[in-house]
Design a protein around this motif. Sequence first.
Motif, PDB file in Angstrom:
ATOM      1  N   UNK A  52     -41.405  11.923   4.712  1.00 19.05           N
ATOM      2  CA  UNK A  52     -41.764  10.530   4.378  1.00 19.05           C
ATOM      3  C   UNK A  52     -40.751   9.946   3.389  1.00 19.05           C
ATOM      4  N   UNK A  53     -40.358  10.729   2.387  1.00 18.74           N
ATOM      5  CA  UNK A  53     -39.374  10.229   1.407  1.00 18.74           C
ATOM      6  C   UNK A  53     -38.037   9.954   2.093  1.00 18.74           C
ATOM      7  N   UNK A  54     -37.635  10.892   2.923  1.00 19.52           N
ATOM      8  CA  UNK A  54     -36.357  10.716   3.629  1.00 19.52           C
ATOM      9  C   UNK A  54     -36.397   9.468   4.500  1.00 19.52           C
ATOM     10  N   UNK A  55     -37.511   9.306   5.207  1.00 18.03           N
ATOM     11  CA  UNK A  55     -37.644   8.143   6.090  1.00 18.03           C
ATOM     12  C   UNK A  55     -37.663   6.844   5.288  1.00 18.03           C
ATOM     13  N   UNK A  56     -38.299   6.871   4.119  1.00 17.88           N
ATOM     14  CA  UNK A  56     -38.315   5.675   3.265  1.00 17.88           C
ATOM     15  C   UNK A  56     -36.900   5.325   2.809  1.00 17.88           C
ATOM     16  N   UNK A  57     -36.108   6.338   2.493  1.00 17.86           N
ATOM     17  CA  UNK A  57     -34.714   6.092   2.097  1.00 17.86           C
ATOM     18  C   UNK A  57     -33.909   5.521   3.245  1.00 17.86           C
ATOM     19  N   UNK A  58     -34.113   6.093   4.422  1.00 22.05           N
ATOM     20  CA  UNK A  58     -33.414   5.569   5.604  1.00 22.05           C
ATOM     21  C   UNK A  58     -33.804   4.109   5.838  1.00 22.05           C
ATOM     22  N   UNK A  59     -35.091   3.831   5.731  1.00 20.00           N
ATOM     23  CA  UNK A  59     -35.569   2.466   5.954  1.00 20.00           C
ATOM     24  C   UNK A  59     -34.922   1.492   4.969  1.00 20.00           C
ATOM     25  N   UNK A  60     -34.903   1.887   3.678  1.00 15.89           N
ATOM     26  CA  UNK A  60     -34.346   0.988   2.656  1.00 15.89           C
ATOM     27  C   UNK A  60     -32.872   0.701   2.932  1.00 15.89           C
ATOM     28  N   UNK A  61     -32.127   1.758   3.228  1.00 12.88           N
ATOM     29  CA  UNK A  61     -30.690   1.578   3.449  1.00 12.88           C
ATOM     30  C   UNK A  61     -30.388   0.777   4.701  1.00 12.88           C
ATOM     31  N   UNK A  62     -31.023   1.152   5.803  1.00 10.41           N
ATOM     32  CA  UNK A  62     -30.706   0.476   7.066  1.00 10.41           C
ATOM     33  C   UNK A  62     -31.295  -0.928   7.141  1.00 10.41           C
ATOM     34  N   UNK A  63     -32.405  -1.142   6.435  1.00 13.49           N
ATOM     35  CA  UNK A  63     -32.961  -2.498   6.412  1.00 13.49           C
ATOM     36  C   UNK A  63     -32.006  -3.429   5.666  1.00 13.49           C
ATOM     37  N   UNK A  64     -31.482  -2.939   4.538  1.00 16.14           N
ATOM     38  CA  UNK A  64     -30.562  -3.769   3.757  1.00 16.14           C
ATOM     39  C   UNK A  64     -29.258  -4.032   4.517  1.00 16.14           C
ATOM     40  N   UNK A  65     -28.773  -3.047   5.234  1.00 14.68           N
ATOM     41  CA  UNK A  65     -27.467  -3.187   5.888  1.00 14.68           C
ATOM     42  C   UNK A  65     -27.544  -3.832   7.269  1.00 14.68           C
ATOM     43  N   UNK A  66     -28.618  -3.535   8.011  1.00 15.38           N
ATOM     44  CA  UNK A  66     -28.658  -3.973   9.415  1.00 15.38           C
ATOM     45  C   UNK A  66     -29.919  -4.749   9.780  1.00 15.38           C
ATOM     46  N   UNK A  67     -30.840  -4.908   8.835  1.00 11.61           N
ATOM     47  CA  UNK A  67     -32.130  -5.518   9.174  1.00 11.61           C
ATOM     48  C   UNK A  67     -33.004  -4.572   9.981  1.00 11.61           C
ATOM     49  N   UNK A  68     -32.738  -3.279   9.876  1.00 13.90           N
ATOM     50  CA  UNK A  68     -33.449  -2.252  10.656  1.00 13.90           C
ATOM     51  C   UNK A  68     -34.960  -2.419  10.553  1.00 13.90           C
ATOM     52  N   UNK A  69     -35.641  -2.232  11.696  1.00 14.50           N
ATOM     53  CA  UNK A  69     -37.106  -2.345  11.741  1.00 14.50           C
ATOM     54  C   UNK A  69     -37.758  -1.002  12.061  1.00 14.50           C
ATOM     55  N   UNK A  70     -36.942   0.073  12.032  1.00 14.00           N
ATOM     56  CA  UNK A  70     -37.438   1.441  12.197  1.00 14.00           C
ATOM     57  C   UNK A  70     -38.095   1.678  13.554  1.00 14.00           C
ATOM     58  N   UNK A  71     -37.359   1.355  14.617  1.00 17.99           N
ATOM     59  CA  UNK A  71     -37.871   1.659  15.954  1.00 17.99           C
ATOM     60  C   UNK A  71     -37.792   3.152  16.238  1.00 17.99           C
ATOM     61  N   UNK A  72     -36.983   3.877  15.459  1.00 22.09           N
ATOM     62  CA  UNK A  72     -36.923   5.329  15.606  1.00 22.09           C
ATOM     63  C   UNK A  72     -35.957   5.821  16.662  1.00 22.09           C
ATOM     64  N   UNK A  73     -35.379   4.915  17.436  1.00 24.01           N
ATOM     65  CA  UNK A  73     -34.420   5.311  18.490  1.00 24.01           C
ATOM     66  C   UNK A  73     -33.240   4.367  18.399  1.00 24.01           C
ATOM     67  N   UNK A  74     -32.335   4.714  17.532  1.00 22.41           N
ATOM     68  CA  UNK A  74     -31.331   3.754  17.082  1.00 22.41           C
ATOM     69  C   UNK A  74     -30.276   3.429  18.136  1.00 22.41           C
ATOM     70  N   UNK A  75     -30.144   2.130  18.390  1.00 18.18           N
ATOM     71  CA  UNK A  75     -29.157   1.642  19.358  1.00 18.18           C
ATOM     72  C   UNK A  75     -27.845   1.266  18.685  1.00 18.18           C
ATOM     73  N   UNK A  76     -27.805   1.300  17.347  1.00 20.61           N
ATOM     74  CA  UNK A  76     -26.635   0.758  16.637  1.00 20.61           C
ATOM     75  C   UNK A  76     -25.288   1.282  17.135  1.00 20.61           C
ATOM     76  N   UNK A  77     -25.140   2.601  17.417  1.00 21.40           N
ATOM     77  CA  UNK A  77     -23.806   3.073  17.827  1.00 21.40           C
ATOM     78  C   UNK A  77     -23.308   2.438  19.116  1.00 21.40           C
ATOM     79  N   UNK A  78     -24.215   1.875  19.910  1.00 24.02           N
ATOM     80  CA  UNK A  78     -23.800   1.262  21.181  1.00 24.02           C
ATOM     81  C   UNK A  78     -23.797  -0.259  21.123  1.00 24.02           C
ATOM     82  N   UNK A  79     -24.062  -0.829  19.945  1.00 23.53           N
ATOM     83  CA  UNK A  79     -24.132  -2.296  19.838  1.00 23.53           C
ATOM     84  C   UNK A  79     -23.238  -2.810  18.708  1.00 23.53           C
ATOM     85  N   UNK A  80     -22.173  -2.091  18.433  1.00 19.35           N
ATOM     86  CA  UNK A  80     -21.274  -2.462  17.330  1.00 19.35           C
ATOM     87  C   UNK A  80     -22.067  -2.628  16.023  1.00 19.35           C
ATOM     88  N   UNK A  81     -23.085  -1.801  15.898  1.00 21.01           N
ATOM     89  CA  UNK A  81     -23.888  -1.767  14.664  1.00 21.01           C
ATOM     90  C   UNK A  81     -24.520  -3.128  14.354  1.00 21.01           C
TER      91      UNK A  81
END
Length: 181
Positions: A52-81
């Motif tokens: 849970x802590x690790x996931x919270x850290x991932x959420x904070x970082x990716x939300x700030x950088x990419x607007x991540x909504x935590x779908x859990x199956x990341x498409x970023x590497x195929x969408x120019x991030x």
Amino acid sequence: MTSTAQPGSPWPRPSRPRLPARAAYALHTLLAANAVYRRLASYLERRPTLYRWFTAGERAGKEALFGCRMCGQCALPATAYTCPMTCPKQLRNGPCGGVSPAGRCEVYPEMSCVWVTAFDRAERTGHSGDLDLLQRPLDNREWGRSSWVNYWQGRDENLWTGATGDNPHPSLSPVSGPAQW
Ligand code: SF4
């Protein structure tokens, strides 16, 4: 793809990545799956509190950088991030027919379409070919889970495919081209 907002998650709005595409590709090479990360992922999954802590850290970082909504199956590497889950229609395979000639979102006309942003970033970094890959439907059971753990555990291997089904992974080749943005 899914067409509904997830419980506890605000309705998506187009998000412009704060991390330049070049930096994101470089970061991916640091996080690329290997035996060490796989062991870490297994360890985390056996310890729910740490997970849970690790996931919270991932959420904070990716939300700030990419607007991540935590779908859990990341498409970023195929969408120019550029996160496709910030599209109000959550389209994972390109823009809808409502994008304006100026590249604006149909739902939020004051914002750029995330797919226009993705195409621009991919083109500027020599990764346009990644956008030809076909994203498979999202498994909605993975919402809120760590996409990094899923990736390191090899669960993302069939997340996308080439038109012929013989190219399951996007190229992570070194970037080329003019200035990043
Ligand atoms: S994990 Fe899903 S919601 Fe988060 S950045 Fe990746 S594609 Fe977007």
